[in-house]
Scaffold this motif. Sequence first.
Motif, PDB file in Angstrom:
ATOM      1  N   LEU A 210       0.642  -1.181   0.108  1.00 19.51           N
ATOM      2  CA  LEU A 210      -0.013   0.088  -0.164  1.00 19.51           C
ATOM      3  C   LEU A 210       0.945   1.441   0.040  1.00 19.51           C
ATOM      4  O   LEU A 210       0.459   2.349  -0.456  1.00 19.51           O
ATOM      5  N   ASP A 211       2.075   1.357   0.632  1.00 19.52           N
ATOM      6  CA  ASP A 211       2.842   2.325   0.448  1.00 19.52           C
ATOM      7  C   ASP A 211       4.461   1.844   0.820  1.00 19.52           C
ATOM      8  O   ASP A 211       4.724   0.693   1.567  1.00 19.52           O
ATOM      9  N   ALA A 212       5.424   2.543   0.141  1.00 27.42           N
ATOM     10  CA  ALA A 212       6.543   2.050   0.584  1.00 27.42           C
ATOM     11  C   ALA A 212       7.616   3.426   0.370  1.00 27.42           C
ATOM     12  O   ALA A 212       7.242   4.293  -0.558  1.00 27.42           O
ATOM     13  N   GLU A 213       8.737   3.356   1.146  1.00 24.91           N
ATOM     14  CA  GLU A 213       9.371   4.518   1.112  1.00 24.91           C
ATOM     15  C   GLU A 213      11.034   4.086   1.677  1.00 24.91           C
ATOM     16  O   GLU A 213      11.165   3.442   2.776  1.00 24.91           O
ATOM     17  N   ASP A 214      11.943   4.587   0.678  1.00 20.78           N
ATOM     18  CA  ASP A 214      13.350   4.407   1.390  1.00 20.78           C
ATOM     19  C   ASP A 214      13.718   5.695   2.160  1.00 20.78           C
ATOM     20  O   ASP A 214      13.807   6.774   1.502  1.00 20.78           O
ATOM     21  N   ILE A 215      14.026   5.536   3.410  1.00 21.78           N
ATOM     22  CA  ILE A 215      14.160   6.727   4.176  1.00 21.78           C
ATOM     23  C   ILE A 215      15.645   7.092   4.528  1.00 21.78           C
ATOM     24  O   ILE A 215      16.214   6.204   5.073  1.00 21.78           O
ATOM     25  N   CYS A 216      16.128   8.242   4.006  1.00 15.19           N
ATOM     26  CA  CYS A 216      17.403   8.445   3.955  1.00 15.19           C
ATOM     27  C   CYS A 216      17.732   9.914   4.860  1.00 15.19           C
ATOM     28  O   CYS A 216      16.697  10.439   5.307  1.00 15.19           O
ATOM     29  N   GLY A 217      19.022  10.037   4.927  1.00 22.78           N
ATOM     30  CA  GLY A 217      19.365  11.559   5.706  1.00 22.78           C
ATOM     31  C   GLY A 217      19.909  11.109   6.991  1.00 22.78           C
ATOM     32  O   GLY A 217      20.236  10.080   7.516  1.00 22.78           O
ATOM     33  N   PRO A 218      20.226  12.200   7.699  1.00 21.60           N
ATOM     34  CA  PRO A 218      20.752  11.886   9.185  1.00 21.60           C
ATOM     35  C   PRO A 218      19.850  11.113  10.092  1.00 21.60           C
ATOM     36  O   PRO A 218      18.621  10.850   9.839  1.00 21.60           O
ATOM     37  N   VAL A 219      20.269  10.281  11.082  1.00 17.99           N
ATOM     38  CA  VAL A 219      19.733   9.353  11.670  1.00 17.99           C
ATOM     39  C   VAL A 219      18.467   9.859  12.563  1.00 17.99           C
ATOM     40  O   VAL A 219      17.518   9.357  12.506  1.00 17.99           O
ATOM     41  N   ASP A 220      18.668  11.141  12.984  1.00 19.00           N
ATOM     42  CA  ASP A 220      17.349  11.636  13.660  1.00 19.00           C
ATOM     43  C   ASP A 220      16.226  12.058  12.671  1.00 19.00           C
ATOM     44  O   ASP A 220      15.069  11.871  12.636  1.00 19.00           O
ATOM     45  N   GLU A 221      16.931  12.451  11.402  1.00 21.50           N
ATOM     46  CA  GLU A 221      15.723  12.525  10.357  1.00 21.50           C
ATOM     47  C   GLU A 221      15.076  11.486   9.762  1.00 21.50           C
ATOM     48  O   GLU A 221      13.819  11.474   9.602  1.00 21.50           O
ATOM     49  N   GLN A 222      15.724  10.288   9.919  1.00 17.63           N
ATOM     50  CA  GLN A 222      15.325   8.926   9.557  1.00 17.63           C
ATOM     51  C   GLN A 222      14.125   8.570  10.538  1.00 17.63           C
ATOM     52  O   GLN A 222      13.021   8.196  10.087  1.00 17.63           O
ATOM     53  N   VAL A 223      14.352   8.853  11.757  1.00 20.48           N
ATOM     54  CA  VAL A 223      13.332   8.425  12.751  1.00 20.48           C
ATOM     55  C   VAL A 223      12.132   9.344  12.714  1.00 20.48           C
ATOM     56  O   VAL A 223      11.068   9.014  12.505  1.00 20.48           O
ATOM     57  N   ALA A 224      12.344  10.679  12.362  1.00 17.12           N
ATOM     58  CA  ALA A 224      11.307  11.548  12.167  1.00 17.12           C
ATOM     59  C   ALA A 224      10.372  11.256  10.783  1.00 17.12           C
ATOM     60  O   ALA A 224       9.165  11.056  11.133  1.00 17.12           O
ATOM     61  N   LYS A 225      10.969  10.925   9.853  1.00 16.83           N
ATOM     62  CA  LYS A 225      10.210  10.488   8.565  1.00 16.83           C
ATOM     63  C   LYS A 225       9.605   9.178   8.741  1.00 16.83           C
ATOM     64  O   LYS A 225       8.491   8.676   8.340  1.00 16.83           O
ATOM     65  N   ALA A 226      10.063   8.235   9.621  1.00 18.10           N
ATOM     66  CA  ALA A 226       9.462   6.837   9.700  1.00 18.10           C
ATOM     67  C   ALA A 226       8.304   7.067  10.785  1.00 18.10           C
ATOM     68  O   ALA A 226       7.291   6.334  10.448  1.00 18.10           O
ATOM     69  N   CYS A 227       8.464   7.852  11.679  1.00 17.15           N
ATOM     70  CA  CYS A 227       7.322   8.347  12.661  1.00 17.15           C
ATOM     71  C   CYS A 227       6.000   8.629  11.579  1.00 17.15           C
ATOM     72  O   CYS A 227       4.926   8.234  11.857  1.00 17.15           O
ATOM     73  N   ARG A 228       6.356   9.616  10.630  1.00 18.36           N
ATOM     74  CA  ARG A 228       5.376   9.971   9.864  1.00 18.36           C
ATOM     75  C   ARG A 228       4.709   8.928   8.790  1.00 18.36           C
ATOM     76  O   ARG A 228       3.454   8.996   8.538  1.00 18.36           O
ATOM     77  N   PHE A 229       5.681   8.143   8.608  1.00 18.38           N
ATOM     78  CA  PHE A 229       5.288   7.087   7.568  1.00 18.38           C
ATOM     79  C   PHE A 229       4.024   6.194   8.496  1.00 18.38           C
ATOM     80  O   PHE A 229       3.063   5.775   7.881  1.00 18.38           O
ATOM     81  N   VAL A 230       4.540   5.830   9.804  1.00 17.12           N
ATOM     82  CA  VAL A 230       3.756   4.914  10.618  1.00 17.12           C
ATOM     83  C   VAL A 230       2.439   5.716  10.714  1.00 17.12           C
ATOM     84  O   VAL A 230       1.229   5.230  10.469  1.00 17.12           O
ATOM     85  N   LEU A 231       2.516   7.034  11.131  1.00 23.38           N
ATOM     86  CA  LEU A 231       1.164   7.745  11.233  1.00 23.38           C
ATOM     87  C   LEU A 231       0.078   7.788  10.058  1.00 23.38           C
ATOM     88  O   LEU A 231      -1.132   7.558  10.240  1.00 23.38           O
ATOM     89  N   ARG A 232       0.827   7.984   8.954  1.00 26.13           N
ATOM     90  CA  ARG A 232      -0.264   7.905   7.956  1.00 26.13           C
ATOM     91  C   ARG A 232      -0.483   6.444   7.570  1.00 26.13           C
ATOM     92  O   ARG A 232      -1.620   6.554   6.463  1.00 26.13           O
ATOM     93  N   ASN A 233      -0.099   5.461   7.819  1.00 28.60           N
ATOM     94  CA  ASN A 233      -0.427   4.281   7.246  1.00 28.60           C
ATOM     95  C   ASN A 233      -1.113   3.354   8.468  1.00 28.60           C
ATOM     96  O   ASN A 233      -1.432   1.991   8.078  1.00 28.60           O
TER      97      ASN A 233
END
Length: 390
Positions: A210-233
């Motif tokens: 249903l959704d997929a994303e390769d999350i890159c960047g500094p490790v703290d940014e990866q955490v933030a983007k992954a949280c948003r991925f969980v929230l929207r899914n």
Amino acid sequence: MAAFANTRGGTLVLEVSDRTRQVTGVPLAQLDRFERYVSEIAVDSVDPPLDAAIHRIQLPDADGEPRPVIRVGVPRSLFVHRSPSGFLRRVGSSKRLMKTEELARLLQQRSQSRLIRFDEQVLARASADDLDTSLIQRFRSARTSDDPLTLARKLGMLERADDGAMRPTVAGLLAGASRPERWLRNAFLQAVRYRGREINESWDLTHYQLDAEDICGPVDEQVAKACRFVLRNQTVAASKYLGRRDIPQYDMPSVFEALVNAVAHRDYSLPGSHIRLRMFSNRMEIYSPGGLVNSMELGLLADRQATRNETLVNLLRLISVPRDQAGIETARQTFMDKRGEGVPIILERSEAHSGKRPEFRLLGDSELVLTIFAAGPDQSGYAGSESPHA
């Protein structure tokens, strides 16, 4: 290259005759392909892969004309490397296949030397300029007047390499480079939301994700983007007992702690492996490369502290949690603290939210898996239709 890394390091200059020392040079039309070929050998033909510094330089030939050559700097490694010809060491001006007792002794020595953790190791292919000054500024306090590079050195983000240059450490790139995956190819998080409870549950193979994303960047940014991925899914169910109440599938502070632990404690030295976040209709799974560190056991994760990335963890303790980013929910001021409360938070809050305690398990000795179960009508006792989270 493997022989150099297994000894004291060294430098190769390619397209110079060993016998006559005459410079033949690389044809300009083949220079890009030649450099790429050497880089691929260092990564694909040496186990574990080498971090070789590959540069184009010019040397005069017999007539004094400058010719392009490739210089390959190989640092002394914390690991023992195997080439296609076996385990080699440099002896004088030649390489030699190691005998069994030599290999055993070197493995023991390198094991002890790896008390210098992998995240403290410098990367010969990177330079101080590869650190982002704006990211270093995040670590500045009111008591610090150092310039960014001095501050980075004090924090362990920069170290002096064997060639005398200041170069980023693994931890420095993970927290201080805008694209750490340029040097650490496995330093990213792959997130996928699957349809149903299993990967192959849907017969429609074109829509099983249903959704997929390769999350890159500094490790703290990866955490933030992954949280948003969980929230929207994740889905949100509604309880109408004593008024409507929305209940999401996951407790987001627990998800935040789980993702921080994953980026902080994974083994970045394992080639070809990255953090995987898999979401299903009834659970999420977080796969973190690397087994348990030191004498840690699965049953002791909630009670003991241990880390393989001391410098990276210290950096995460200094990075403030951005309160303006939707998806991050935590009472913490910084991404980590020194109290070791992450795993208890994950276990206790998730169990209170879903009615089922999260589970840790090991896949062999190379991957730790955390399963967090979703809240649902069968576990929480509420009814109502589920709809995607806005």
